[in-house]
Design an enzyme around this catalytic site. Structure first.
Site, PDB file in Angstrom:
ATOM      1  N   LEU A   1       0.697  -1.090   0.011  1.00  0.00           N
ATOM      2  CA  LEU A   1      -0.182   0.091   0.125  1.00  0.00           C
ATOM      3  C   LEU A   1       0.930   1.223   0.056  1.00  0.00           C
ATOM      4  CD1 LEU A   1      -2.865  -1.229   2.367  1.00  0.00           C
ATOM      5  CD2 LEU A   1      -3.177  -0.665  -0.039  1.00  0.00           C
ATOM      6  N   ASP A   2       2.076   1.013   0.483  1.00  0.00           N
ATOM      7  CA  ASP A   2       3.131   2.439   0.441  1.00  0.00           C
ATOM      8  C   ASP A   2       3.377   2.495  -1.165  1.00  0.00           C
ATOM      9  OD1 ASP A   2       3.884   1.337   3.280  1.00  0.00           O
ATOM     10  OD2 ASP A   2       4.431   3.239   3.229  1.00  0.00           O
ATOM     11  N   VAL A   3       3.479   1.636  -1.716  1.00  0.00           N
ATOM     12  CA  VAL A   3       3.796   1.852  -3.096  1.00  0.00           C
ATOM     13  C   VAL A   3       2.647   2.434  -3.963  1.00  0.00           C
ATOM     14  CG1 VAL A   3       5.007   0.806  -5.232  1.00  0.00           C
ATOM     15  CG2 VAL A   3       5.542  -0.148  -3.090  1.00  0.00           C
TER      16      VAL A   3
END
Lengths: 403, 402
Positions: free
Chosen positions: B171-173
């Site tokens: 989810l960071d990416v």
């Protein structure tokens, strides 16, 4: 109408399902004009995917289609016919961006590849989102979301160690390639500001996984022979880094700093086992005693609800979080205060809530101004109003299966 | 001379760890001059990824991959003179990226309101976990917390079994890609109007945006989707299947009747393929467990690449599940330069992620290794901000440039 971030940008979408539609959705939601081209009669694949109210399939009631295609104008066109091609080219002559997600061979056969379209409109940016890209030995291979996630490496990281790897939930591969497609299209638009020329943007879904998502650790495999570890509900690093059951669901436990774990132990009432010398080093715990500590922690968690535990953790600045299910997110006060979910009425579908803005732009806010188009809803507006065809032409084309 | 898409823009990148730096990476890959702001007082933890055999802050390949194409400065922003340098830099920049908690920059007096006063054309994006306002906005999180709070993790697990949750920085990416798009959309607006703006991006909202169909299921039918594993609502077989060799798997997905026929032919039409339980899509969906068992019995006799070759020739979607080393040597990825080898002064040669997109006429490339700590202090403070050698020496002495 207020000026939006992408007002004036003309986009044509000839794609299906999620990747291309999500790509143009991001643009449409910030004000670009997106003309969506669907197959006459059938429409976008997502119209047949659902979810449907009461599980009754209906092309105007598919939740996925409705979600992905708001703010767009919808036309139908059979681009395999000569007239269909001519019309598409008329549309593209005047467009800034063409987003498509068809097999490269199909576009070449239809003479709608970049070589042809670039000649037609040298300023046009053509963004192709495909499973493996426009070049390379797999170029013409077939790939669904599960296949690109497998090749790109994401699946190898999820699941139990001795069971099959799990692809990311739903169709994340397509969302990722779609979002990368919009960002890259803008790269091309900025290049056009200096060169005056369009170009071909080539997005390979497998490659999006293999690069920005997972390319940063490849050296570990190459230089150190390491393999990805699937460790089920945990990451083996420091303890805790896991998902454990509680009274009414699951908690996500993660503490990178020692004090976070210490405070949690205190909040649990400093259980006796915390003095066990085996549980002193959190790395040793993660590698050697994780199952045992899991069950000790679980015994306490199972007596408490996730919101109770979360509240307690927030007071103690402990970095644990409840694993919220979709209903809990849909009614969560945080999402409510930020007006994340938005409502829209639609013929056939009725009034529904939709996931809303992924980002809030202060000057040019994200907006859902119109619902997803009915199949061919804007044929007349586009073909007669813009391209100058007569209503009689339209009738003829409808009979001929062109629109 | 080569044209890069964002060559006209300068970005001040305050971000660290994963999401923010990857957003900056996209902009840097597109040719923006991205200046990464660091301080020795508190190193970017991506320089010190735990468990690596590498030593010290200059040898972490993960950092090198995520921060290539950027310039690096070191400055202690908690010192007023450090904050002053940053403000001067903002004056001549176009974009600012940060992923502190909402209080982070405010405490330093470097929040958007202040910075836009200095440079009204500034486009600034903040991407904390939960955004700038709302009851969760002050939450302290790590990557797995995002999946927990946006609903995504509740979907991860074998069908109907316990929740395993998202264990990767997925989810960071996801946030980084969406954020890069939002920044460019705001720049596009600025090109027409001359006005900058602020982008408040809550990572948990971006996470919710890519599971749209699951929310629609809830809003339409009141049903809460749970763990779905590799099951798909319209495809069967649809799974990862075991192959010859230790820990090897292949993904296979069959959607249409043509694909099913192709699949049956490719595996030699064993008698079970004519079983009434698999006669049409509806039946195959219903008998998936049995179908998976039978497909596995075939795949286990072949390597993952053999299965891909056999099935793709028959028009069936199949790919091996690749791990680190296999991705590096995969023919498709090799042909497209998916991984790159670039020189780095501290490590010799880095193997890093390639450019995640391909532009035909203004191609992007890795033209610069990730910055050493403070590598571009002289360029930024001396050349760009016109500080004299003496001033810079004093600031270094006082650990403001640090």
């Amino acid at each position: 109408m207020a000026e939006q971030a992408l007002s004036g940008l003309k986009v044509v979408e000839y794609g299906s399902f999620i990747s291309a539609p999500y790509c143009t959705k991001l643009m449409a939601d910030l004000g670009a004009e997106v003309i969506k081209i669907e197959e006459p009669g059938l429409g976008d694949e997502s119209r047949r995917y659902g979810p449907f109210p009461d599980d009754i399939s209906h092309p105007e009631r598919s939740g996925l289609f409705l979600y992905l295609n708001g703010n767009k104008l919808g036309t139908t066109l059979n681009v395999k016919t000569r007239t269909g091609q001519k019309i598409l080219k008329e549309l593209l002559k005047d467009a800034d961006v063409f987003v498509e997600s068809n097999p490269p061979k199909k576009m070449a056969d239809l003479k709608l590849d970049y070589a042809a379209l670039g000649e037609l409109n040298p300023r046009l940016i053509v963004t192709s989102i495909t499973p493996f890209g426009q070049t390379g030995p797999y170029r013409d291979y077939k790939g669904y979301a599960i296949n690109t996630a497998a090749l790109g490496g994401q699946s190898m990281r999820t699941g139990e160690p001795d069971r099959e790897p799990l692809a990311p939930a739903l169709s994340q591969s397509h969302y990722q390639s779609g979002a990368m497609g919009s960002a890259s299209t803008f790269g091309a638009l900025f290049s056009r500001m200096s060169t005056g020329m369009g170009q071909h943007v080539d997005i390979s879904e497998a490659e999006v996984w293999a690069t920005i998502h997972l390319g940063h650790g490849v050296h570990l495999g190459v230089f150190e022979g390491r393999k990805s570890i699937r460790a089920g509900h945990r990451t083996i690093s420091v303890y805790p880094w896991c998902i454990l059951p509680c009274k009414d669901g699951y908690m996500c436990l993660i503490a990178i700093q020692g004090y976070q774990w210490k405070r949690f132990l205190e909040a649990m009432g400093s259980p006796e086992w915390m003095g066990d010398p085996r549980f002193r080093d959190r790395i040793v715990m993660a590698f050697e005693h994780a199952d045992e500590v899991d069950s000790l922690v679980e015994a306490w968690l199972i007596e408490h609800t996730k919101e109770e535990i979360f509240e307690m953790c927030r007071q103690g600045q402990i970095t644990f979080a409840p694993v919220r299910n979709l209903a809990e997110v849909a009614h969560n006060p945080h999402f409510e205060e930020r007006k994340y979910f938005v409502e829209m009425d639609r013929r056939y579908a009725g009034t529904l809530k939709y996931p809303g803005a992924p980002y809030k732009l202060s000057e040019t806010p994200w907006q859902l101004e119109r619902p997803a188009p009915l199949l061919g809803e804007h044929n007349e507006e586009i073909y007669c109003g813009r391209l100058g065809y007569s209503k009689e032409d339209l009738v003829r084309m409808r009979r001929g299966g062109i629109i | 001379m080569a044209v890069y898409p964002l060559q006209a823009y300068r970005v001040v990148d305050f971000s660290w760890v994963w999401a923010g730096p990857l957003l900056g990476m996209i902009l840097a890959d597109m040719g923006a001059e991205v200046i990464k702001v660091e301080t020795n007082k508190r190193l970017d933890s991506a320089r010190l990824t735990p468990g690596r055999s590498t030593v010290g802050p200059e040898t972490d390949f993960v950092f090198h991959s995520m921060n290539r194409n950027k310039l690096g400065i070191t400055v202690d922003m908690s010192d007023p003179r450090g904050a002053e340098l940053i403000k001067d830099l903002i004056k001549i920049s176009d974009v600012a990226v940060e992923n502190f908690s909402p209080k982070g920059l405010r405490n330093l007096g470097l929040q958007y309101e202040t910075l836009s006063g200095i440079n009204p054309k500034l486009v600034m994006i903040s991407l904390p976990a939960a955004g700038q306002y709302g009851p969760l906005s002050d939450i302290v999180t790590y990557a797995p917390s995002l999946g927990a709070l946006c609903g995504y993790s509740s979907l991860i697990g074998y069908p109907g079994e316990r929740v395993l949750g998202e264990q990767t920085p997925y989810l960071d990416v996801n946030s980084a890609i969406h954020g890069a798009f939002a920044v460019m959309a705001a720049l596009y607006y600025r090109e027409r109007t001359g006005r900058g703006q602020y982008i408040d991006m809550a990572q948990i909202e971006v996470g919710a945006s890519t599971i749209g169909e699951a929310f629609m299921e809830y809003f339409m039918n009141g049903r809460v989707m749970g763990t779905t594993g590799n099951r798909n609502p319209v495809m069967a077989p649809h799974n990862n299947y075991p192959c010859l060799g230790e820990g090897r798997w292949v993904s296979i997905a069959v959607k249409t009747d043509d694909e099913w026929l192709g699949f049956c032919n490719a595996i030699g039409n064993p008698p079970w393929t004519e079983d009434v339980r698999f006669s049409d899509k509806f039946n195959r969906m219903r008998s998936q467990d049995e179908l998976d068992r039978l497909v596995s019995a075939w795949t286990i006799g072949h390597t993952d690449y053999e299965v891909m070759d056999i099935l793709q020739k028959a028009g069936v979607a199949a790919t091996p599940c690749l791990d680190l080393m296999e991705r590096f040597s995969d023919p498709q990825f090799e042909a497209r330069g998916t991984h790159l080898q670039v020189e780095h002064p501290a490590t010799g040669v880095d193997i890093i992620a390639g450019i995640p997109f391909k532009l035909s006429d203004t191609p992007c490339e890795v033209h610069r290794h990730a910055p050493l700590l403070g590598e571009h202090n002289e360029y930024v403070f001396g050349e760009l901000l016109s500080r004299t050698k003496e001033e810079i020496a004093q600031l270094i002495e006082d650990k403001v440039i640090y």
